[in-house]
Write an enzyme that holds these catalytic residues in place. Sequence first.
Site, mmCIF file in Angstrom:
data_model
loop_
_atom_site.group_PDB
_atom_site.id
_atom_site.type_symbol
_atom_site.label_atom_id
_atom_site.label_comp_id
_atom_site.label_asym_id
_atom_site.label_seq_id
_atom_site.Cartn_x
_atom_site.Cartn_y
_atom_site.Cartn_z
ATOM 1 N N ASP A 85 -0.551 4.108 4.288
ATOM 2 C CA ASP A 85 0.284 4.333 3.104
ATOM 3 C C ASP A 85 -0.351 4.001 1.699
ATOM 4 O O ASP A 85 0.252 4.043 0.735
ATOM 5 C CB ASP A 85 1.609 3.532 3.127
ATOM 6 C CG ASP A 85 1.495 2.212 3.311
ATOM 7 O OD1 ASP A 85 0.276 1.815 3.353
ATOM 8 O OD2 ASP A 85 2.609 1.542 3.058
ATOM 9 N N GLU A 86 -1.769 3.533 1.599
ATOM 10 C CA GLU A 86 -2.471 3.248 0.679
ATOM 11 C C GLU A 86 -3.762 3.459 0.468
ATOM 12 O O GLU A 86 -4.684 3.305 1.639
ATOM 13 C CB GLU A 86 -2.133 1.822 -0.043
ATOM 14 C CG GLU A 86 -2.661 0.710 0.939
ATOM 15 C CD GLU A 86 -2.497 -0.637 0.318
ATOM 16 O OE1 GLU A 86 -2.605 -0.611 -0.714
ATOM 17 O OE2 GLU A 86 -2.258 -1.506 1.362
ATOM 18 N N ASP A 125 -0.311 3.939 -3.651
ATOM 19 C CA ASP A 125 0.662 3.157 -2.747
ATOM 20 C C ASP A 125 1.830 3.850 -2.571
ATOM 21 O O ASP A 125 2.591 3.983 -3.489
ATOM 22 C CB ASP A 125 0.685 1.811 -3.240
ATOM 23 C CG ASP A 125 1.063 0.670 -2.324
ATOM 24 O OD1 ASP A 125 1.472 1.113 -1.083
ATOM 25 O OD2 ASP A 125 1.366 -0.458 -2.509
#
Length: 374
Positions: A123-124, A29
């Site tokens: 983003d993860e 993350d």
Amino acid sequence: MMAVGEPASTRDAAAETDAEPHRKIIHVDMDAFFASVEQRDNPDLRGKPVAVGGSRERGVVAAASYEARSFGVHSAMASVTARRKCPDLIFVKPRFEIYKEVSQQIREIFAEHTLLIEPLSLDEAYLDVTENLRGLASATAIAEDIRSKIRATTGLTASAGVSYNKFLAKLASDYRKPDGLFVITPRMGASFVETLAVGKFHGVGPVTAAKMNRLGIATGLDLRQQTLAFLQAHFGKSGPYYYAVARGIDHRPVRADRIRKSVGAENTFSSDLTAIDAMRDNLQPIFDKVWRHCEGSGARGSTVTLKVKYADFQLITRSRSVATPVASRATIEAISFALLDALVPFEKGVRLLGVSLSNFRHEAPAAAQLDLDL
């Protein structure tokens, strides 16, 4: 051999996790991703409270820097509320194309280690490194290598969680944010979960957490003490999931072919719209974003939904499904305009418009990239 003095609940859960071979799952993350990219690219923003998206008067915060978070600012917060909490908050216009480019760099780093990558957003992502491309025995070492390469390549920091399933890996990645790494071993799983507030569980939102609290369920231990029948009675089809994760059990695989259920885009306007022509004009870039995803992924949906938020924050949605999947941007536009026209006359101004496409069918394999959650 089980450790002497280990609680019976932990022994039972460990026995259940031992029933299948342990996988090695990493959840990566990025730390305050959008805001960190802006601070990286603009030195004047470093060390200052930054909000990406919105404005000082209108809109919604898409991301907040850690400096802003210390004031209680967070994503999805109304801009006016964020400014009230942090008067010195700096609002920055989002640059989604840049975020996508950085996300692709990160995805390429993941792909050096495994092909089993399940992106959740820009983003993860989850990675299954049980069998990795570099033949490394330690998932922790792989996570460290990934974090190091992300920093060297992008100048950004990432937090990672390592465990034997997806639920615990995600919990672990949050445990030492920002720029942290935490490992939850099979022996730790049940005891780690039992101390957590149920609101910290992935898959338990604020409404469900409040309902659990009313039922006397405040922690993972409280949740584990409930029967499966009780959880099914109160939480329906989610009951078995809660029953399992309260014991540190999650058999969901990392799915590299994960298909999103819908794609949408929306815009909050600097001043309320009252004229139908202005609404039609402002929907054009929204149509562009939705169709761009469809073209890139090969996905074709059969349900178009129009989202309207009025000046008094009343939110409504209107949907229309068609017999065959939508095959062109023009069709999305035509259906959306028909839904919009049905709302005329507008008795109050419109502050937000959005359009989404759902009930997907994939005509071609999706591109191997992290895509934007519009």
